[in-house]
Design an enzyme around this catalytic site. Structure first.
Site, PDB file in Angstrom:
ATOM      1  N   SER A   1      45.432  29.637  38.590  1.00  0.00           N
ATOM      2  CA  SER A   1      44.101  29.897  38.668  1.00  0.00           C
ATOM      3  C   SER A   1      43.023  31.012  38.537  1.00  0.00           C
ATOM      4  CB  SER A   1      42.959  28.280  38.365  1.00  0.00           C
ATOM      5  OG  SER A   1      43.798  28.397  40.708  1.00  0.00           O
ATOM      6  N   GLY A   2      44.722  31.437  39.075  1.00  0.00           N
ATOM      7  CA  GLY A   2      44.465  33.145  39.737  1.00  0.00           C
ATOM      8  C   GLY A   2      44.021  34.456  38.405  1.00  0.00           C
TER       9      GLY A   2
ATOM     10  N   TYR B   1      52.659  43.713  53.151  1.00  0.00           N
ATOM     11  CA  TYR B   1      52.673  43.397  50.982  1.00  0.00           C
ATOM     12  C   TYR B   1      54.108  43.403  50.785  1.00  0.00           C
ATOM     13  CZ  TYR B   1      51.272  42.584  46.820  1.00  0.00           C
ATOM     14  OH  TYR B   1      51.001  42.383  45.284  1.00  0.00           O
TER      15      TYR B   1
HETATM   16  P1  NAI Z   1      44.995  36.158  42.815  1.00  0.00           P
HETATM   17  O1  NAI Z   1      43.895  36.849  43.346  1.00  0.00           O
HETATM   18  O2  NAI Z   1      43.922  36.051  41.125  1.00  0.00           O
HETATM   19  O3  NAI Z   1      45.907  34.948  42.282  1.00  0.00           O
HETATM   20  C1  NAI Z   1      46.218  34.871  43.223  1.00  0.00           C
HETATM   21  C2  NAI Z   1      46.485  33.109  43.447  1.00  0.00           C
HETATM   22  O4  NAI Z   1      47.786  32.796  44.222  1.00  0.00           O
HETATM   23  C3  NAI Z   1      44.795  32.835  43.579  1.00  0.00           C
HETATM   24  O5  NAI Z   1      44.276  31.933  42.737  1.00  0.00           O
HETATM   25  C4  NAI Z   1      45.125  32.379  44.880  1.00  0.00           C
HETATM   26  O6  NAI Z   1      44.526  30.595  45.168  1.00  0.00           O
HETATM   27  C5  NAI Z   1      46.940  31.991  44.567  1.00  0.00           C
HETATM   28  N1  NAI Z   1      46.857  31.067  46.204  1.00  0.00           N
HETATM   29  C6  NAI Z   1      47.285  31.791  47.432  1.00  0.00           C
HETATM   30  N2  NAI Z   1      47.604  31.781  48.569  1.00  0.00           N
HETATM   31  C7  NAI Z   1      47.941  30.417  47.675  1.00  0.00           C
HETATM   32  C8  NAI Z   1      49.144  29.318  48.831  1.00  0.00           C
HETATM   33  N3  NAI Z   1      49.077  29.023  49.920  1.00  0.00           N
HETATM   34  N4  NAI Z   1      49.157  28.017  48.523  1.00  0.00           N
HETATM   35  C9  NAI Z   1      48.986  28.281  46.846  1.00  0.00           C
HETATM   36  N5  NAI Z   1      48.578  29.962  45.617  1.00  0.00           N
HETATM   37  C10 NAI Z   1      47.899  30.388  47.234  1.00  0.00           C
HETATM   38  O7  NAI Z   1      45.129  37.584  42.698  1.00  0.00           O
HETATM   39  P2  NAI Z   1      46.438  38.119  41.334  1.00  0.00           P
HETATM   40  O8  NAI Z   1      45.849  39.677  40.732  1.00  0.00           O
HETATM   41  O9  NAI Z   1      45.767  37.027  39.853  1.00  0.00           O
HETATM   42  O10 NAI Z   1      48.117  38.323  41.780  1.00  0.00           O
HETATM   43  C11 NAI Z   1      49.048  37.011  41.058  1.00  0.00           C
HETATM   44  C12 NAI Z   1      50.472  37.654  41.601  1.00  0.00           C
HETATM   45  O11 NAI Z   1      50.279  38.734  41.232  1.00  0.00           O
HETATM   46  C13 NAI Z   1      50.315  37.938  43.485  1.00  0.00           C
HETATM   47  O12 NAI Z   1      51.330  36.948  43.694  1.00  0.00           O
HETATM   48  C14 NAI Z   1      50.032  38.867  43.059  1.00  0.00           C
HETATM   49  O13 NAI Z   1      51.196  39.660  44.326  1.00  0.00           O
HETATM   50  C15 NAI Z   1      50.850  39.730  42.055  1.00  0.00           C
HETATM   51  N6  NAI Z   1      50.345  41.681  41.739  1.00  0.00           N
HETATM   52  C16 NAI Z   1      49.557  41.585  41.814  1.00  0.00           C
HETATM   53  C17 NAI Z   1      48.918  42.619  40.867  1.00  0.00           C
HETATM   54  C18 NAI Z   1      47.870  42.726  41.168  1.00  0.00           C
HETATM   55  O14 NAI Z   1      47.515  44.339  40.567  1.00  0.00           O
HETATM   56  N7  NAI Z   1      46.857  42.206  40.582  1.00  0.00           N
HETATM   57  C19 NAI Z   1      49.844  44.154  41.479  1.00  0.00           C
HETATM   58  C20 NAI Z   1      51.525  43.681  41.445  1.00  0.00           C
HETATM   59  C21 NAI Z   1      51.789  41.891  41.737  1.00  0.00           C
END
Ligand code: NAI
Length: 245
Positions: free
Chosen positions: A11-12, A152
């Site tokens: 849901s992120g 990270y």
């Molecule tokens: P976001 O913060 O919107 O979503 C991350 C999701 O992971 C959230 O729903 C959060 O509740 C969940 N989460 C955190 N800890 C958790 C746990 N212990 N168990 C289950 N869920 C957990 O971030 P975003 O941008 O959607 O990131 C998604 C993926 O993409 C991540 O792995 C992030 O590292 C990666 N990423 C994002 C980038 C960006 O620019 N937004 C760039 C490169 C990688």
């Protein structure tokens, strides 16, 4: 063949678009959440209203009990998962000297260990079914490293290595394991960047725009497909050319 996908952190920012894309393409979707139950339930409702099959499921990827419980719920509600997207992640933006044992452990637990635990729980069923798709969401920082994101970057580098190695073990069972490494994607994870920081990053992106969750979802959809059966152990960068990694 019915396809069933589980997206952790579904849901992120990016996760939502992955869930939508897979649902639009015929996958039954389990939307994993840790906090944010309401957002996950709303998304599952949206997917069902659009004609898909979906369920929201609590899954803290750092806790094997929670992972195993999620697996049981998904099996009961949708069936056996054949597509696993390890998308859950947290960032830690600070100098390495300001990290504590706790912040280091938290980041590594979610970004690296979490994907390992979820794979460990779900892949035996894929082996039994002689088919599976595992996609880990890493980062360009796992390839080139980022100042202020040392832990990270290290966790994501570990995730890329994990995918390469697991791909070799699972290839004879018809399971592919690949990584998608996004660049700068406009999601809540990047909400703390100031306007001027955002502009200086934008200035460095050859495609002249930030990435979207949908950009990442498109790569994941490809890797999830039946037709991608000969692509394994790879890392696809989705960055608009940023850092040219
Ligand atoms: P976001 O913060 O919107 O979503 C991350 C999701 O992971 C959230 O729903 C959060 O509740 C969940 N989460 C955190 N800890 C958790 C746990 N212990 N168990 C289950 N869920 C957990 O971030 P975003 O941008 O959607 O990131 C998604 C993926 O993409 C991540 O792995 C992030 O590292 C990666 N990423 C994002 C980038 C960006 O620019 N937004 C760039 C490169 C990688």
């Amino acid at each position: 063949m019915d396809r069933i996908a589980f997206i952790t952190g579904g849901s992120g920012g990016i996760g939502k678009d992955v869930c939508r894309k897979l649902s639009q393409n015929g996958f039954a979707v389990a939307v994993g959440y840790n906090n944010g139950k309401q957002a996950a339930c709303d998304l599952a409702d949206e997917l069902v209203a659009g004609g898909g099959k979906a369920v929201a499921v609590k899954c803290d990827v750092t806790d094997m009990t929670s992972v195993n419980a999620a697996k049981l719920v998904i099996e009961r509600e949708l069936g056996r998962v054949d597509t696993l997207v390890n998308n859950a992640g947290i960032s830690s933006y600070k100098l390495f000297c300001d990290e504590t044992e706790e912040t280091v452990r938290n980041t590594v637990n979610v970004d690296l260990l979490g994907a390992m635990l979820v794979c460990r729980a779900f892949y035996p069923d894929m082996v039994a079914g002689k088919f599976g798709r595992i996609i880990n969401v890493a980062s360009i920082w796992g390839i080139c490293g980022a100042s202020m994101e040392v832990v990270y970057s290290a966790a994501k580098a570990g995730l890329i290595g994990f995918g390469k190695a697991l791909a070799l073990e699972l290839a004879p069972s018809g399971i592919t394991v690949n990584t998608v490494s996004p660049g700068f994607i406009d999601t809540p994870m990047n909400a703390d960047f100031s306007k001027s920081e955002r502009q200086s990053i934008l200035d460095e992106i050859p495609s002249c725009r930030f990435g979207t969750g949908d950009d990442v979802a498109s790569a994941i959809l490809f890797l999830s497909g039946i037709d991608a059966s000969y692509v394994t152990g790879q890392n696809i960068v989705v960055s608009g050319g940023y850092k040219n990694v």
